[in-house]
Motif scaffolding. Structure first.
Motif, short mmCIF file in Angstrom:
data_model
loop_
_atom_site.label_atom_id
_atom_site.label_comp_id
_atom_site.label_asym_id
_atom_site.label_seq_id
_atom_site.Cartn_x
_atom_site.Cartn_y
_atom_site.Cartn_z
N ILE A 261 26.18 46.29 -61.66
CA ILE A 261 27.23 47.19 -62.15
C ILE A 261 28.32 47.24 -61.08
O ILE A 261 28.06 47.62 -59.93
CB ILE A 261 26.66 48.59 -62.44
N CYS B 236 31.75 48.60 -61.81
CA CYS B 236 32.57 49.79 -62.02
C CYS B 236 31.94 50.64 -63.11
O CYS B 236 31.39 50.11 -64.07
CB CYS B 236 33.98 49.43 -62.48
N ILE B 237 32.09 51.94 -62.96
CA ILE B 237 31.71 52.88 -64.01
C ILE B 237 32.92 53.78 -64.25
O ILE B 237 33.43 54.40 -63.32
CB ILE B 237 30.49 53.74 -63.61
N VAL C 226 31.76 50.93 -57.85
CA VAL C 226 30.51 51.42 -57.27
C VAL C 226 29.91 50.31 -56.42
O VAL C 226 29.83 49.16 -56.83
CB VAL C 226 29.50 51.90 -58.34
N SER D 15 26.27 55.76 -55.17
CA SER D 15 27.61 56.01 -55.71
C SER D 15 27.62 55.88 -57.23
O SER D 15 28.31 56.62 -57.92
CB SER D 15 28.66 55.09 -55.07
N ALA D 16 26.80 54.97 -57.77
CA ALA D 16 26.69 54.84 -59.23
C ALA D 16 26.09 56.10 -59.82
O ALA D 16 26.59 56.63 -60.83
CB ALA D 16 25.84 53.62 -59.59
N LEU E 228 31.17 50.57 -68.51
CA LEU E 228 30.66 49.79 -67.38
C LEU E 228 31.35 48.44 -67.29
O LEU E 228 31.60 47.82 -68.32
CB LEU E 228 29.16 49.55 -67.53
#
Length: 141
Positions: free
Chosen positions: A13, A15-16, A21, A26-27, A40
């Motif tokens: 992953i 980016c959220i 992230v 951080s996620a 996502l």
């Protein structure tokens, strides 16, 4: 909650909800703070040791249509590429290219664009042009 999506174990992953992230912590923080659905940006490209990701946004680049984004065989969105030792290398960057605002530098080798492994200059250019309307394009280098 991800049933029916293409998300699988081993995917990374990036980016959220538009936030980069870099760690599981951080996620988790982004997910916890989210009030609605999650968007996502995910890659299934294998990340070799030492490789890095950056997010490039070419949607607002001064070239607005896809045909002008990649109007030369080795050029897209202010970036010039060539093959070197069997890899695609970033050779030159225009001063107004969106890549200037990222961690990528001239001399870097591009391994994947938008989660797709790229083994030729034309595949790099095509991947950027095909993804031009996305807000951010993940690039593994």
């Amino acid at each position: 909650p991800f049933q029916g999506s293409d998300l699988r174990a081993g995917h990374e992953i990036l980016c959220i909800n538009g936030q980069r992230v870099r760690t599981a912590r951080s996620a988790a923080e982004v997910v916890r703070e989210s009030r609605n659905s999650l968007t996502l940006v995910v890659s299934n490209a294998i990340r070799p040791p030492g490789a890095m990701y950056t997010m490039v946004s070419i949607a607002d680049h001064h070239h607005q249509n896809a045909s002008s984004l990649g109007n030369k065989d080795n050029y897209v969105a202010g970036m010039y590429f060539k093959m070197k030792n069997g890899l695609v290398q970033l050779m030159k960057v225009d001063e107004d290219s969106p890549v200037v605002a990222t961690s990528m530098k001239v001399g870097d080798f591009i391994l994947a664009v938008n989660g797709k492994v790229v083994g030729s200059v034309s595949k790099v250019v095509d991947a950027f042009v095909d993804s031009a309307r996305k807000e951010f394009i993940p690039v593994l280098y």
